[in-house]
Design a protein around this motif. Structure first.
Motif, PDB file in Angstrom:
ATOM      1  N   LEU A 136       0.715  -1.207  -0.024  1.00 34.29           N
ATOM      2  CA  LEU A 136       0.040   0.046  -0.052  1.00 34.29           C
ATOM      3  C   LEU A 136       0.878   1.165  -0.051  1.00 34.29           C
ATOM      4  N   GLN A 137       1.791   1.195   0.922  1.00 35.82           N
ATOM      5  CA  GLN A 137       2.809   2.494   1.017  1.00 35.82           C
ATOM      6  C   GLN A 137       3.461   2.624  -0.451  1.00 35.82           C
ATOM      7  N   GLY A 138       4.040   1.705  -1.005  1.00 39.74           N
ATOM      8  CA  GLY A 138       4.725   1.630  -2.266  1.00 39.74           C
ATOM      9  C   GLY A 138       3.829   2.084  -3.355  1.00 39.74           C
ATOM     10  N   ALA A 139       2.585   1.551  -3.191  1.00 32.47           N
ATOM     11  CA  ALA A 139       1.589   2.039  -4.402  1.00 32.47           C
ATOM     12  C   ALA A 139       1.313   3.459  -4.281  1.00 32.47           C
ATOM     13  N   ARG A 140       1.282   4.142  -2.975  1.00 32.51           N
ATOM     14  CA  ARG A 140       1.260   5.553  -2.782  1.00 32.51           C
ATOM     15  C   ARG A 140       2.231   6.423  -3.520  1.00 32.51           C
ATOM     16  N   VAL A 141       3.178   6.163  -3.211  1.00 25.49           N
ATOM     17  CA  VAL A 141       4.649   6.862  -3.501  1.00 25.49           C
ATOM     18  C   VAL A 141       4.983   6.673  -5.153  1.00 25.49           C
ATOM     19  N   GLY A 142       4.292   5.805  -5.909  1.00 25.73           N
ATOM     20  CA  GLY A 142       4.857   5.708  -7.269  1.00 25.73           C
ATOM     21  C   GLY A 142       5.188   4.295  -7.749  1.00 25.73           C
ATOM     22  N   PHE A 143       5.037   3.288  -6.893  1.00 32.50           N
ATOM     23  CA  PHE A 143       5.448   2.072  -7.610  1.00 32.50           C
ATOM     24  C   PHE A 143       4.211   1.563  -8.210  1.00 32.50           C
ATOM     25  N   ASP A 144       4.301   0.987  -9.483  1.00 31.74           N
ATOM     26  CA  ASP A 144       3.283   0.391 -10.335  1.00 31.74           C
ATOM     27  C   ASP A 144       3.251  -1.264 -10.400  1.00 31.74           C
ATOM     28  N   THR A 145       4.377  -1.485 -10.176  1.00 32.85           N
ATOM     29  CA  THR A 145       4.613  -3.194 -10.206  1.00 32.85           C
ATOM     30  C   THR A 145       5.619  -3.588  -8.962  1.00 32.85           C
ATOM     31  N   PHE A 146       5.321  -4.685  -8.568  1.00 34.38           N
ATOM     32  CA  PHE A 146       5.785  -5.221  -7.239  1.00 34.38           C
ATOM     33  C   PHE A 146       6.477  -6.590  -7.569  1.00 34.38           C
ATOM     34  N   GLU A 147       7.713  -7.064  -7.394  1.00 34.31           N
ATOM     35  CA  GLU A 147       8.182  -8.412  -7.529  1.00 34.31           C
ATOM     36  C   GLU A 147       8.381  -8.730  -5.963  1.00 34.31           C
ATOM     37  N   LEU A 148       7.471  -9.500  -5.461  1.00 35.16           N
ATOM     38  CA  LEU A 148       7.688  -9.850  -4.085  1.00 35.16           C
ATOM     39  C   LEU A 148       8.591 -10.918  -3.805  1.00 35.16           C
ATOM     40  N   ARG A 149       8.946 -10.719  -2.626  1.00 34.25           N
ATOM     41  CA  ARG A 149      10.136 -11.963  -2.025  1.00 34.25           C
ATOM     42  C   ARG A 149       9.269 -13.198  -2.274  1.00 34.25           C
ATOM     43  N   ALA A 150       9.897 -14.282  -2.578  1.00 32.23           N
ATOM     44  CA  ALA A 150       9.391 -15.792  -2.850  1.00 32.23           C
ATOM     45  C   ALA A 150       8.524 -16.106  -1.950  1.00 32.23           C
ATOM     46  N   ASP A 151       8.649 -16.048  -0.812  1.00 30.88           N
ATOM     47  CA  ASP A 151       8.022 -16.602   0.201  1.00 30.88           C
ATOM     48  C   ASP A 151       6.375 -15.688   0.524  1.00 30.88           C
ATOM     49  N   GLN A 152       6.195 -14.928  -0.292  1.00 33.60           N
ATOM     50  CA  GLN A 152       5.123 -14.251  -0.222  1.00 33.60           C
ATOM     51  C   GLN A 152       3.880 -14.618  -0.866  1.00 33.60           C
ATOM     52  N   ASN A 153       2.677 -14.744  -0.345  1.00 39.25           N
ATOM     53  CA  ASN A 153       1.525 -15.041  -0.972  1.00 39.25           C
ATOM     54  C   ASN A 153       0.838 -14.174  -2.059  1.00 39.25           C
ATOM     55  N   LEU A 154       0.790 -14.338  -3.414  1.00 40.05           N
ATOM     56  CA  LEU A 154       0.446 -13.397  -4.166  1.00 40.05           C
ATOM     57  C   LEU A 154      -1.136 -13.116  -3.907  1.00 40.05           C
ATOM     58  N   SER A 171      -1.496  11.637  -3.163  1.00 40.97           N
ATOM     59  CA  SER A 171      -0.599  10.596  -3.521  1.00 40.97           C
ATOM     60  C   SER A 171      -0.153  10.567  -4.913  1.00 40.97           C
ATOM     61  N   TRP A 172       0.849   9.803  -5.436  1.00 36.17           N
ATOM     62  CA  TRP A 172       0.982   9.911  -6.885  1.00 36.17           C
ATOM     63  C   TRP A 172      -0.520   9.371  -7.609  1.00 36.17           C
ATOM     64  N   ARG A 173      -0.838   8.653  -6.747  1.00 33.26           N
ATOM     65  CA  ARG A 173      -2.111   7.930  -7.565  1.00 33.26           C
ATOM     66  C   ARG A 173      -3.597   8.714  -7.610  1.00 33.26           C
ATOM     67  N   ASP A 174      -3.883   9.422  -6.595  1.00 32.88           N
ATOM     68  CA  ASP A 174      -4.901  10.182  -6.422  1.00 32.88           C
ATOM     69  C   ASP A 174      -4.871  11.148  -5.141  1.00 32.88           C
ATOM     70  N   GLN A 175      -6.104  11.921  -5.227  1.00 30.81           N
ATOM     71  CA  GLN A 175      -6.161  13.008  -4.317  1.00 30.81           C
ATOM     72  C   GLN A 175      -6.793  12.445  -3.106  1.00 30.81           C
ATOM     73  N   ARG A 176      -6.625  13.006  -1.920  1.00 34.57           N
ATOM     74  CA  ARG A 176      -7.450  12.375  -0.708  1.00 34.57           C
ATOM     75  C   ARG A 176      -8.894  12.672  -0.713  1.00 34.57           C
ATOM     76  N   ALA A 177      -9.555  11.533   0.063  1.00 30.48           N
ATOM     77  CA  ALA A 177     -10.959  11.678  -0.268  1.00 30.48           C
ATOM     78  C   ALA A 177     -11.551  13.048   0.680  1.00 30.48           C
ATOM     79  N   THR A 178     -12.618  13.655   0.106  1.00 26.61           N
ATOM     80  CA  THR A 178     -13.222  14.676   0.943  1.00 26.61           C
ATOM     81  C   THR A 178     -14.766  14.221   1.156  1.00 26.61           C
ATOM     82  N   ILE A 179     -15.129  15.108   2.221  1.00 24.11           N
ATOM     83  CA  ILE A 179     -16.503  14.706   2.604  1.00 24.11           C
ATOM     84  C   ILE A 179     -17.357  15.897   2.102  1.00 24.11           C
TER      85      ILE A 179
END
Length: 182
Positions: A136-154, A171-179
């Protein structure tokens, strides 16, 4: 190397896609990049290796063919090499940012700099010791692909992106939600 990675494009949904890139450490450089004729045909080379080889005509040719991308080590100071990175925008279809260990967050800054200061529009991949907890943190700062460590469940990893329906920061992806005012 994982056969599948998570792709989460800026305006898309997260999904699993085949991994077509091998990550080369550049440590056993015996005159060049790994053999791309057999096995995987695309390679991410270390940025420090690229700096010393990018004027080689064969390397430029392969990069122009879309066969070479680069990855940044956590301690690479990318702001010192703005000219090379700006030139790389037209050559590298993929750039990676390496996590040497999951608790080292410097590569989050690399992704944010690539998106914010370099206006990087291509793929930014998280590589190395990448855990589900970082998605989640990676997706917010700019990553759009992730090669996870081998023991992680996809399958579990894909569900992480549905944990929160509202964001409270831009974030890089979107603006914060507003009410909406009623």
């Amino acid at each position: 190397m994982n056969k599948q990675i998570i792709s989460f494009p800026k305006d898309g949904k997260p999904s699993l896609i085949p991994n077509r890139w091998q990550v080369w450490d550049g440590e056993h450089d015996e005159g060049g990049i790994p053999d791309l004729e057999h096995g995987m045909h695309k390679v991410l080379v270390p940025f420090h290796w690229w700096i010393t080889h990018y004027k080689n005509p064969d390397i430029i040719h392969r990069a122009n063919q879309g066969e070479i991308g680069v990855w940044f080590a956590a301690d690479d100071d990318i702001l010192k090499h703005t000219d090379i990175i700006e030139a790389g925008k037209s050559l590298w279809p993929v750039v990676g940012a390496h996590f040497p260990i999951f608790r080292d967050g410097r590569s989050f800054s690399t992704a944010a700099l690539l998106r914010g200061r370099f206006d990087w529009q291509g793929e930014v991949r998280a590589i190395g010791d990448v855990l589900i907890d970082q998605l989640l943190q990676g997706a917010r700062v700019g990553f759009d692909t992730f090669e996870l460590r081998a023991d992680q469940n996809l399958d579990v990893a894909l569900k992480q992106f549905d944990l929160f329906s509202v964001v409270t920061q831009n974030s890089w992806r979107d603006q914060r939600a507003t009410i909406a005012a009623s």
